[in-house]
Design an enzyme around this catalytic site. Sequence first.
Site, PDB file in Angstrom:
ATOM      1  N   GLU A 195      -4.681  56.397  26.718  1.00 33.92           N
ATOM      2  CA  GLU A 195      -4.294  56.557  28.132  1.00 33.92           C
ATOM      3  C   GLU A 195      -5.414  56.106  29.068  1.00 33.92           C
ATOM      4  OE1 GLU A 195      -2.881  60.673  27.496  1.00 33.92           O
ATOM      5  OE2 GLU A 195      -1.050  59.998  28.513  1.00 33.92           O
ATOM      6  N   GLU A 234       1.019  62.106  20.276  1.00 31.89           N
ATOM      7  CA  GLU A 234       1.152  63.484  20.771  1.00 31.89           C
ATOM      8  C   GLU A 234       2.354  64.233  20.197  1.00 31.89           C
ATOM      9  OE1 GLU A 234       0.093  60.965  22.526  1.00 31.89           O
ATOM     10  OE2 GLU A 234      -1.499  61.605  23.882  1.00 31.89           O
TER      11      GLU A 234
END
Length: 680
Positions: A102, A122
């Site tokens: 990210e 995730e």
Amino acid sequence: MSVSVRIDDRIALITIDNPPVNVTSHAVREGLMAALDEAGAADVGRVILTGAGKTFVAGADAREFSAPPREPHLPDIVARIERFPVPVIAAINGAALGGGLELALACRWRIAAPAATLGLPEVTLGVVPGAGGTQRLPRLTGLPAALSLISEGRIVAAAEALRLGVIDAVDADPVAAARALALTDRPATGDLPAPAAADAAIEAAHRQAAKRMPGQTAPLEAIELVAAAARLPLAEGLALERQTFLNLKTSDQAAALRHVFFAERAAAGRGREGGADIRSAVVVGGGTMGSSIAYALAGIGIDVALVETDAAAVERARANVTKLYDDAVRRGKSTPEAAAADREARFTFHAGYDALPAADIAIEAAFEDLDVKRRIFSALDPALPETAVLATNTSYLDVNRIAEGIRNPGRFLGLHFFSPAHVMKLLEVVKARETAPETLATALRLAARLKKIPVLAGVCDGFIGNRILTRYRQTTDILLIEGATPWQIDAAMRGFGMAMGPYEVQDLSGLDIAYANRKRLGWKTKKDFRYIPIADRVVEETGRLGRKTGAGWYDHAEGQASPSALVGRIVEEESARAGIARRSFTDEEIVDRAVTAMIEEGFRILEEGIAEKASDIDLVLVHGYAFPRWRGGPMHHAGRIGLAEIERRLAAFAAADPLSWSVPSLLRRAVEEGRDPDGL
Ligand code: NAD
């Protein structure tokens, strides 16, 4: 210093240095903010962000998973990078996972080393990316690629990331490439146009999620978020993502998945210290288990002497091993030449013990029969050096009795592999009465090399996993006689999240194994025990042994299983014979009873010291018996239900059926002291 800045040539190089894998701990986040302050105050034309060592950033700090978020939050850093006055370039020197990717996605350019891996895994921890991944990645790659990466948690190599548009270039020296990069006027990732809608890809992602992660919430939420990137302005998409992330973070599923993750890490760490290195092995028995254990050993460079009873059995064993190599070739994991060379180099086959090489370990995987196993070890003992570790792969038998009479019994233990042994990660390491610490250390070291998840178990019938399995089946058989059907029980347990129901599993593995086991345990005549004759009748009177005979609990025709009228009749006859008025059960009642039985047995296993800790029991059930990972295993699940509630259920079951149930004293104590299973 977890983040450093070096400024030269009007370039600020920010290096994240938080060994071992540069996770975005609180200190790193603070360090990044300070580094951006410093770069912002200097007269630079570009900023390069990289990681020290072999990793870029491997994700969030697992130790902070359960804590409330602390400022600065990762989304704030990501937003600052994206809007930084001069371009920030990610020089991805190694793994960029989760929050690491990210950070990179918010950079203006991304250049990765060839060995770098990238992904947003995730969902495997029950959450979604929380720092813009679901909104920025689809703007770079389009919806279909982002869906598959995010909702499956798939990690890709640099070359594939380049192809998908996740990164701009692959370079052996990403920092040098970032320095040399000709900057152009390029929009920030968040300013790229929204990706096109892709309904077919969304449907495909739903199908994948239902197949690969059934019952789990996070993959579905991830699909929604990626889809939203096509619809919502960036700011709204980011707000939705953050809210979803925070909601999921405190969910039962995320807690369960974190629990299993930490338990796995702890187990994997067990083989790191001490013990001797195994270079050569004898494997006795070349059937299902022996051949795949031998194949797994050969796969890590161990020379294997495979022992069978006679020439014909040797040929069968050789064929079993060859088939495993052939399978690897078929799956593209090896070439025919490499497979043949490896097999030739690693394997020798023997009928009997006369010409055995001096091996470091012997693993027995012959028939499940105490006398057979004892005879094997009394032959192995003189045939091998007195120091060789001796291990049995028995599923249920008393490891202490198998070891009786051998020289130096401290080197004896159980190594209970699961089938197929070269695939399944779980390994029960069974400590016999006299097993020496050094022997255990050697076994754990071998387990680590085999990339197994080793769990220590004491000696009892079936150790941890098969003991709980036996109890589970006994409990569902009681449900049968009281009014449920095999098909209803299977459906209920699948609904709970088990990969298969207990009767479907028996049809797959063969009813004869459990039958032999019940005979060995003398259940038919056992005192103070609620014996249910249904399964024995199916085997003895109908010869239905499961899929291999075309019939078991179910009728099997053309790959389809359908409820068997004959089995249904036997079930009803046994209810009548026992004077039981059959009643209907809800799926919830079935699941409560079956799972509570596993939990009760788990507490007994802990109480008796058979398992060292509750999380080991969870690992065994999740990895060996397809207990839903997202429920964390039976002991974690018990904690989520509440131990007082488990105690209440057990007391109620025991009042109705005192032969089958009672409240373990360890559970009583845990309730009194307000402890959860992990604290025991
Ligand atoms: P199998 O019948 O497929 O293989 C057993 C092999 O042992 C046969 O090839 C047989 O010829 C050989 N054998 C028998 N007696 C021997 C002797 N005296 N010397 C040398 N070889 C001999 O059985 P399997 O499923 O591979 O099971 C082997 C052991 O592993 C059993 O103790 C079983 O309980 C255990 N186990 C099985 C599984 C499973 O899922 N199949 C899982 C874990 C443990």
